[in-house]
Design a protein around this motif. Structure first.
Motif, PDB file in Angstrom:
ATOM      1  N   ALA A  13       2.752  -6.642  -6.507  1.00 24.84           N
ATOM      2  CA  ALA A  13       2.867  -5.505  -7.404  1.00 24.84           C
ATOM      3  C   ALA A  13       3.639  -4.330  -6.805  1.00 24.84           C
ATOM      4  CB  ALA A  13       1.471  -5.036  -7.827  1.00 24.84           C
ATOM      5  N   ALA A  14       3.843  -4.332  -5.491  1.00 24.58           N
ATOM      6  CA  ALA A  14       4.523  -3.226  -4.832  1.00 24.58           C
ATOM      7  C   ALA A  14       5.051  -3.731  -3.481  1.00 24.58           C
ATOM      8  CB  ALA A  14       3.548  -2.074  -4.610  1.00 24.58           C
ATOM      9  N   PRO A  15       5.975  -2.986  -2.880  1.00 24.75           N
ATOM     10  CA  PRO A  15       6.427  -3.370  -1.534  1.00 24.75           C
ATOM     11  C   PRO A  15       5.250  -3.468  -0.567  1.00 24.75           C
ATOM     12  CG  PRO A  15       7.876  -1.712  -2.464  1.00 24.75           C
ATOM     13  CD  PRO A  15       6.692  -1.823  -3.394  1.00 24.75           C
ATOM     14  N   VAL A  16       5.354  -4.402   0.389  1.00 28.41           N
ATOM     15  CA  VAL A  16       4.261  -4.648   1.327  1.00 28.41           C
ATOM     16  C   VAL A  16       4.766  -4.664   2.760  1.00 28.41           C
ATOM     17  CG1 VAL A  16       2.784  -5.886  -0.316  1.00 28.41           C
ATOM     18  CG2 VAL A  16       4.502  -7.144   0.975  1.00 28.41           C
ATOM     19  N   ASP A  17       3.858  -4.437   3.693  1.00 32.48           N
ATOM     20  CA  ASP A  17       4.228  -4.414   5.108  1.00 32.48           C
ATOM     21  C   ASP A  17       4.250  -5.824   5.704  1.00 32.48           C
ATOM     22  OD1 ASP A  17       1.537  -5.097   5.440  1.00 32.48           O
ATOM     23  OD2 ASP A  17       0.967  -3.151   6.240  1.00 32.48           O
ATOM     24  N   GLU A  52      12.427  -1.222   4.056  1.00 33.27           N
ATOM     25  CA  GLU A  52      12.561   0.231   4.125  1.00 33.27           C
ATOM     26  C   GLU A  52      11.220   0.840   4.487  1.00 33.27           C
ATOM     27  OE1 GLU A  52      14.360   1.983   0.677  1.00 33.27           O
ATOM     28  OE2 GLU A  52      15.795   0.333   0.494  1.00 33.27           O
ATOM     29  N   ASP A  53      11.230   1.684   5.502  1.00 32.43           N
ATOM     30  CA  ASP A  53      10.011   2.369   5.961  1.00 32.43           C
ATOM     31  C   ASP A  53       8.889   1.383   6.267  1.00 32.43           C
ATOM     32  OD1 ASP A  53      11.236   4.896   5.666  1.00 32.43           O
ATOM     33  OD2 ASP A  53      10.703   4.948   3.532  1.00 32.43           O
ATOM     34  N   GLY A  54       9.238   0.212   6.798  1.00 33.47           N
ATOM     35  CA  GLY A  54       8.250  -0.783   7.184  1.00 33.47           C
ATOM     36  C   GLY A  54       7.712  -1.609   6.029  1.00 33.47           C
ATOM     37  N   LEU A  55       8.280  -1.463   4.829  1.00 31.80           N
ATOM     38  CA  LEU A  55       7.812  -2.202   3.662  1.00 31.80           C
ATOM     39  C   LEU A  55       8.901  -3.142   3.140  1.00 31.80           C
ATOM     40  CD1 LEU A  55       6.024   0.679   1.717  1.00 31.80           C
ATOM     41  CD2 LEU A  55       4.980  -1.033   3.220  1.00 31.80           C
ATOM     42  N   TYR A  56       8.481  -4.363   2.846  1.00 35.40           N
ATOM     43  CA  TYR A  56       9.389  -5.379   2.314  1.00 35.40           C
ATOM     44  C   TYR A  56       9.306  -5.402   0.790  1.00 35.40           C
ATOM     45  CZ  TYR A  56       9.725  -7.222   7.048  1.00 35.40           C
ATOM     46  OH  TYR A  56       9.958  -7.362   8.389  1.00 35.40           O
ATOM     47  N   ALA A  57      10.479  -5.536   0.160  1.00 37.85           N
ATOM     48  CA  ALA A  57      10.554  -5.659  -1.300  1.00 37.85           C
ATOM     49  C   ALA A  57      11.627  -6.687  -1.631  1.00 37.85           C
ATOM     50  CB  ALA A  57      10.895  -4.321  -1.935  1.00 37.85           C
ATOM     51  N   ILE A  58      11.471  -7.347  -2.758  1.00 39.90           N
ATOM     52  CA  ILE A  58      12.435  -8.363  -3.165  1.00 39.90           C
ATOM     53  C   ILE A  58      13.584  -7.703  -3.927  1.00 39.90           C
ATOM     54  CG2 ILE A  58      11.300  -8.935  -5.353  1.00 39.90           C
ATOM     55  CD1 ILE A  58      11.971 -11.969  -4.435  1.00 39.90           C
ATOM     56  N   THR A  59      14.772  -8.258  -3.763  1.00 45.33           N
ATOM     57  CA  THR A  59      15.950  -7.770  -4.469  1.00 45.33           C
ATOM     58  C   THR A  59      16.190  -8.650  -5.698  1.00 45.33           C
ATOM     59  OG1 THR A  59      17.447  -9.204  -3.235  1.00 45.33           O
ATOM     60  CG2 THR A  59      16.989  -7.015  -2.287  1.00 45.33           C
ATOM     61  N   LEU A  88      -4.740  -9.076  -3.828  1.00 44.14           N
ATOM     62  CA  LEU A  88      -3.766  -8.154  -3.249  1.00 44.14           C
ATOM     63  C   LEU A  88      -3.189  -7.225  -4.311  1.00 44.14           C
ATOM     64  CD1 LEU A  88      -1.961  -7.104  -0.969  1.00 44.14           C
ATOM     65  CD2 LEU A  88      -0.358  -8.936  -1.541  1.00 44.14           C
ATOM     66  N   ASN A  89      -2.802  -7.767  -5.459  1.00 43.05           N
ATOM     67  CA  ASN A  89      -2.194  -6.933  -6.498  1.00 43.05           C
ATOM     68  C   ASN A  89      -3.177  -5.905  -7.049  1.00 43.05           C
ATOM     69  OD1 ASN A  89       0.427  -7.839  -6.342  1.00 43.05           O
ATOM     70  ND2 ASN A  89       0.101  -9.480  -7.813  1.00 43.05           N
ATOM     71  N   GLY A  90      -4.447  -6.257  -7.112  1.00 39.22           N
ATOM     72  CA  GLY A  90      -5.447  -5.273  -7.515  1.00 39.22           C
ATOM     73  C   GLY A  90      -5.489  -4.097  -6.551  1.00 39.22           C
ATOM     74  N   ILE A  91      -5.447  -4.398  -5.283  1.00 38.59           N
ATOM     75  CA  ILE A  91      -5.449  -3.348  -4.252  1.00 38.59           C
ATOM     76  C   ILE A  91      -4.171  -2.523  -4.330  1.00 38.59           C
ATOM     77  CG2 ILE A  91      -5.354  -2.950  -1.753  1.00 38.59           C
ATOM     78  CD1 ILE A  91      -7.180  -5.489  -1.495  1.00 38.59           C
ATOM     79  N   LEU A  92      -3.028  -3.181  -4.470  1.00 37.92           N
ATOM     80  CA  LEU A  92      -1.745  -2.471  -4.536  1.00 37.92           C
ATOM     81  C   LEU A  92      -1.674  -1.556  -5.758  1.00 37.92           C
ATOM     82  CD1 LEU A  92       0.713  -5.309  -3.448  1.00 37.92           C
ATOM     83  CD2 LEU A  92       0.011  -3.312  -2.095  1.00 37.92           C
ATOM     84  N   ARG A  93      -2.159  -2.028  -6.894  1.00 38.85           N
ATOM     85  CA  ARG A  93      -2.142  -1.191  -8.105  1.00 38.85           C
ATOM     86  C   ARG A  93      -3.051   0.022  -7.937  1.00 38.85           C
ATOM     87  NH1 ARG A  93      -2.147  -6.388 -10.621  1.00 38.85           N
ATOM     88  NH2 ARG A  93      -0.067  -6.802 -11.427  1.00 38.85           N
ATOM     89  N   ARG A  94      -4.223  -0.206  -7.368  1.00 40.29           N
ATOM     90  CA  ARG A  94      -5.142   0.919  -7.154  1.00 40.29           C
ATOM     91  C   ARG A  94      -4.531   1.925  -6.175  1.00 40.29           C
ATOM     92  NH1 ARG A  94     -10.126   2.820  -8.163  1.00 40.29           N
ATOM     93  NH2 ARG A  94     -11.254   3.824  -6.472  1.00 40.29           N
ATOM     94  N   ASN A  95      -3.921   1.431  -5.108  1.00 38.15           N
ATOM     95  CA  ASN A  95      -3.293   2.332  -4.143  1.00 38.15           C
ATOM     96  C   ASN A  95      -2.169   3.141  -4.773  1.00 38.15           C
ATOM     97  OD1 ASN A  95      -5.027   1.456  -2.161  1.00 38.15           O
ATOM     98  ND2 ASN A  95      -3.538   0.127  -1.172  1.00 38.15           N
ATOM     99  N   ALA A  96      -1.483   2.565  -5.739  1.00 37.65           N
ATOM    100  CA  ALA A  96      -0.418   3.290  -6.425  1.00 37.65           C
ATOM    101  C   ALA A  96      -0.987   4.352  -7.359  1.00 37.65           C
ATOM    102  CB  ALA A  96       0.464   2.320  -7.211  1.00 37.65           C
TER     103      ALA A  96
END
Length: 171
Positions: A13-17, A52-59, A88-96
């Motif tokens: 759901a979001a960039p991850v380390d 970027e800034d230690g986080l991986y994201a897909i292009t 994981l996506n539940g945690i990422l969404r909540r963190n956002a």
């Protein structure tokens, strides 16, 4: 290995380390950590992922290549991936949606900003002065632990008229 990494990265759901990508990918004894780390690095080098800034994201390139090849992943692997991604996506969404930021003030102390969002936008933003970074960190941790309770208490306090114990909701 690269396809598995892309498969996961398409679905987070979001960039991850690095540790999160590692935990998702190196999930059983059949995957070698060093092969994984090399594959991840190559995916960044070839433009399938960004770092970027230690986080991986897909292009978009990574998404296109994953979509073209994901049918070759066994169903059992996809099922295991989906199970890992739900949590994981539940945690990422909540963190956002629940965030805290601190900024050192020029006059001393720390400015703490707390944010609570939902799917449609911002519900609550609080900005507070804190005497120290430790105090700001403690307040931020407490807010992140129970943002809904804090939101409801602020809302209740604002709706209360403060006169005779009545509030506007009762009138």
């Amino acid at each position: 290995m690269k396809l598995l990494i892309l498969y996961f990265m398409c679905r987070v759901a979001a960039p991850v380390d690095f540790a999160t990508v590692t935990g998702l990918t190196v999930c059983d004894d059949g995957i070698d950590y060093f092969d994984f780390a090399e594959a991840l690095s190559e995916l960044v080098d070839t433009g399938h992922l960004t770092l970027e800034d230690g986080l991986y994201a897909i292009t978009e390139k990574g998404r296109a290549n994953s979509a073209a090849c994901e049918s070759s992943l066994p169903f059992s692997v996809k099922r295991k991936c989906s199970a890992q991604l739900v949590k994981l996506n539940g945690i990422l969404r909540r963190n956002a949606q629940v965030r805290a930021e601190t900024h050192l003030r020029t006059d001393g102390g720390v400015a703490l900003q707390l944010f609570l969002d939902d799917e449609t936008g911002n519900l609550l933003t609080l900005e507070m002065f804190c005497g120290s970074q430790e105090q700001a960190d403690r307040l931020a941790r407490n807010f992140k632990a129970e943002p809904e309770r804090i939101y409801n208490e602020v809302l209740s306090a604002l709706l209360s008229s403060g006169e005779d114990g009545k509030d506007e909701r009762e009138e």
